[in-house]
Write an enzyme that holds these catalytic residues in place. Sequence first.
Site, PDB file in Angstrom:
ATOM      1  N   GLU A   1      49.274  40.591  31.550  1.00 40.55           N
ATOM      2  CA  GLU A   1      49.770  39.227  31.347  1.00 40.55           C
ATOM      3  C   GLU A   1      51.210  39.151  30.833  1.00 40.55           C
ATOM      4  O   GLU A   1      51.977  38.261  31.242  1.00 40.55           O
ATOM      5  CB  GLU A   1      48.834  38.475  30.385  1.00 40.55           C
TER       6      GLU A   1
ATOM      7  N   GLU B   1      34.736  36.911  38.653  1.00 34.10           N
ATOM      8  CA  GLU B   1      35.402  38.200  38.873  1.00 34.10           C
ATOM      9  C   GLU B   1      35.372  38.600  40.346  1.00 34.10           C
ATOM     10  O   GLU B   1      36.360  39.108  40.884  1.00 34.10           O
ATOM     11  CB  GLU B   1      34.750  39.295  38.020  1.00 34.10           C
TER      12      GLU B   1
END
Length: 654
Positions: A545, A278
């Site tokens: 997405e 991350e």
Amino acid sequence: PARGNKTFIFSSIAHGCLIGGLIFRCSTAQKTGMATLRLSEKFILLLILSAFITLCFGAFFFLPDNSKHKRFDLGLEDVLIPHIDTPKEGKHASGQVIIHGQGGHDEHRHREEEESLRDKIRADHERALQEAKEKLRKSREELKAEIQTEKNKVMEDLKKKDIGPKPLPPVPMPKVVGVSDGEPPEPDVKEKRDKIREMMKHAWDSYRQYGWGHNELKPIAKKGHSTNIFGNSQLGATIVDAVDTLYIMGLHEEFKDGQEWIEQNLDFSVNAEVSVFEVNIRFIGGLLAAYYLSGQEVFKLKAVQLAEKLLPAFNTPTGIPWAMVNLKSGVGRNWGWASAGSSILAEFGTLHMEFVHLTYLTGNPAYYQKVMHIRKLLAKMDRPNGLYPNYLNPRTGRWGQHHTSVGGLGDSFYEYLLKAWLMSDKTDTEARKTYDDAIEAIERHLVRKSNGGLTFIGEWKNGHLERKMGHLACFAGGMFALGADGSPDDKAGHYLQLGAEIAHTCHESYDRTVLKLGPEAFKFDSGLEAVAVRQNEKYYILRPEVIETYWYMWRFTHDPKYRQWGWEAVQAIDKYCRVSGGFSGVKDVYSSNPTYDDVQQSFFLAETLKYLYLLFSSDDLLPLENWVFNTEAHPLPVLHLGNITLPGSEPAQR
């Protein structure tokens, strides 16, 4: 010449006073650097110091002179200083270098030195007593303020001493094209793009007002928020993740605010255990993108400073990095839930783009070598049915449980194989071949059509296919389209069509909900298609997405339905996720009365709003011939490395 007992005691006193002073200073510095010194402790220390100095002076003036008691010194001067009249330098049997010379002159000089030192100690004594008196006269508040000032000074000194990144070598800036503007010619499209910019401004301004410096925002509670992926420190994840979006949208005042915070407050020398994956995609990717877009050196320097903190994560028997690393200690470990302490494919496989740029900018081959080592290790391993399992043990180098997914745990590994090839100006043919082989296995074993004609990507679990697709897997439509050009066996048209089918399926997962926002995961069995079944799969957390795939499909086909679908998502997000303090995820997309999760994710600003903005911009804004987007939507320029060899690389790999 012989020196008296006063000199001996005087020397001891001087050392004693010095040690006493050091004890006081060290105690104060230690207390100041870590926690506020209690007032009672400060008074006690001052009184002890004053009493100690007074005792020293009493001892000095009242002890007898040693000239009358020559044997008190145990004959040391006879051992160390022989009486030889000829001046010369020599070495005593004890190994001590000594100088012989005229006695009377030396005795006079020593007396002067002693007198001078006595005067200095007396002055220091008076000054210490005076300081103690002044401190005792001050109020509690004044003393607190003084202590805080001293604490701040110590902390500043420590920050200055903290070793920053080494000076970076000058390297040519890659060609940057179309970093701003991209205004569409159609008025209605421009109006929609302006709406998306306004949403970005609302999200940013809310964070600026209620969560500034925190990692993320709780828009309903109107306060900062963080998760364990960022450790226990305020690293300003939303700022770092969002600055490139601000720049692309032309929100220059907001970009300047973000840059100033990063320059003045972003500090990686903190005791925080963070997710390597991350932090790489959001922080290093975000900082590198901001550097390439704006040319501001501070972003590059911060990216390199952070990257050095991540390198200890690779200290494993196999070189497969730990999932987490402590930025201060460099100690790494894996998530407890990840298949007997395994590392995760999508995490250690999503470092290549950023690490190649780090080697390019720093000249340090370590970054490139570490990601290439991962690639070589994976190439040697057996893959069941040609598929890559999601778990790999970094100690043994063996696969964990055989679970393969193009959604969570696996997704961006495949994405980065393709993008490594694109970013290398299509010279990294090894990456392209690995991508093509992986996609062929995925299409053979995971891609299926439902009874209703919807193409989906299932998950392989212990020898059977689970007919479920996650929102995260919806990025694959864009990936198939992006990788169509360059496919083997003239399959470009096939993969563009596969991308379009995935885009359609993922749009259906949105369209079949009450809120017109897609669930976290959806099934294709028992008569249900593209619908979430479990309660814990019905949430929407502002994910990008599906929008990402719409944008790629728009760029490659210019089919107007992709802009239409994107606008549906804009309206749904603005209607159901917008609150007065920003934007929040919702817990059930099938409920007409949804509850909020009260989190404004940093990727909403980095990805979702950026992809929507690009969807309604002209193609000359960040053209895909010149830019490759990392998995957090941070654009990095193509490196034209035809005549450049990265440090640590081999010509055969280029």
